[in-house]
Scaffold this motif. Structure first.
Motif, short mmCIF file in Angstrom:
data_model
loop_
_atom_site.label_atom_id
_atom_site.label_comp_id
_atom_site.label_asym_id
_atom_site.label_seq_id
_atom_site.Cartn_x
_atom_site.Cartn_y
_atom_site.Cartn_z
N PHE A 165 -26.41 -6.45 19.67
CA PHE A 165 -25.75 -5.96 20.87
C PHE A 165 -26.78 -5.37 21.83
CE2 PHE A 165 -23.74 -2.53 23.27
CZ PHE A 165 -22.63 -3.17 23.81
N CYS A 202 -28.99 -8.13 23.14
CA CYS A 202 -28.27 -9.31 23.65
C CYS A 202 -28.71 -10.59 22.93
CB CYS A 202 -28.44 -9.44 25.16
SG CYS A 202 -27.48 -8.22 26.09
N LYS A 214 -20.70 -7.25 27.73
CA LYS A 214 -20.76 -6.83 26.34
C LYS A 214 -19.88 -5.60 26.17
CE LYS A 214 -25.10 -4.33 26.26
NZ LYS A 214 -26.49 -4.44 25.85
N CYS A 233 -24.78 -11.51 28.79
CA CYS A 233 -24.84 -10.23 28.07
C CYS A 233 -25.75 -9.25 28.79
CB CYS A 233 -25.30 -10.45 26.63
SG CYS A 233 -25.47 -8.92 25.68
N TRP A 242 -19.01 -4.55 17.93
CA TRP A 242 -19.80 -4.98 19.07
C TRP A 242 -19.47 -6.43 19.41
CZ3 TRP A 242 -21.86 -2.56 14.74
CH2 TRP A 242 -22.40 -1.29 14.95
N TYR A 243 -19.31 -6.72 20.71
CA TYR A 243 -19.00 -8.08 21.18
C TYR A 243 -19.87 -8.39 22.39
CZ TYR A 243 -14.95 -7.01 18.33
OH TYR A 243 -14.16 -6.63 17.28
N ILE A 244 -20.36 -9.63 22.45
CA ILE A 244 -21.15 -10.06 23.61
C ILE A 244 -20.73 -11.45 24.03
CG2 ILE A 244 -23.16 -8.68 22.90
CD1 ILE A 244 -24.52 -11.32 22.01
N VAL A 250 -18.64 -2.47 23.30
CA VAL A 250 -18.72 -1.75 22.04
C VAL A 250 -17.53 -0.79 21.98
CG1 VAL A 250 -20.28 0.03 22.97
CG2 VAL A 250 -20.12 -0.32 20.49
#
Length: 154
Positions: A74, A77, A116, A111, A102-104, A118
């Motif tokens: 995260f 990136c 992104k 990112c 966490w996502y991107i 969290v």
């Protein structure tokens, strides 16, 4: 004895049944959706995410994707080498465990441009609407040593 079992069952359902139905769906980014140039940290601030809640990532198919990553990926990136992105444009993730998530977006430099998210997922909580105003009191019925519930419902 059967009446007691029915009472206990009804009590358990009244106490824990609403937990199952209290999950929320969060549209990531609200009307903006999952896109570049949106502040997802500000979007997540003040929101409480619980086990059972859902994150919904809306975006035009082919323009973005969603990777679930760890904290290091995260920060950097970094698209995971073995991860498979979500690509439907209407991706739903059910939050199943507590902790940070966490996502991107793994497309180009999206990112690093801020695409992104969290969040911290908390355990399920009892909705305040089902908490009794007064806790049950214990007493003993005459001639027995078994406890008996007395409820003082408002």
């Amino acid at each position: 004895m059967a009446l007691r079992a029915v009472f206990v069952l009804l009590f358990v359902l009244a106490t824990f049944g609403p937990i199952i139905t209290s999950a929320k769906d969060f549209i990531v980014g609200d009307q903006s959706g999952w896109t570049v140039g949106f502040d997802y940290q500000a979007w997540a601030a003040g929101k409480e995410f619980h086990i059972g809640d859902k994150l919904v990532f809306n975006y035009p198919v082919g323009e973005h994707n969603v990777y679930k990553v760890n904290g290091t990926d995260f920060q950097n990136c970094t698209v995971p080498l073995q991860g498979t992105p979500l690509t439907s444009g209407n991706d739903t993730i059910v939050l199943a465990t507590c902790g940070k998530k966490w996502y991107i977006c793994g497309v180009a430099n999206h990112c690093s441009l801020g695409q992104k998210l969290v969040i911290t997922v908390q355990p399920q909580a009892l909705p305040p609407s089902i908490a009794p105003a007064h806790p049950p009191a214990w007493s003993y019925s005459r001639g027995t040593k078994r406890p008996f519930f007395h409820f003082n419902w408002p």
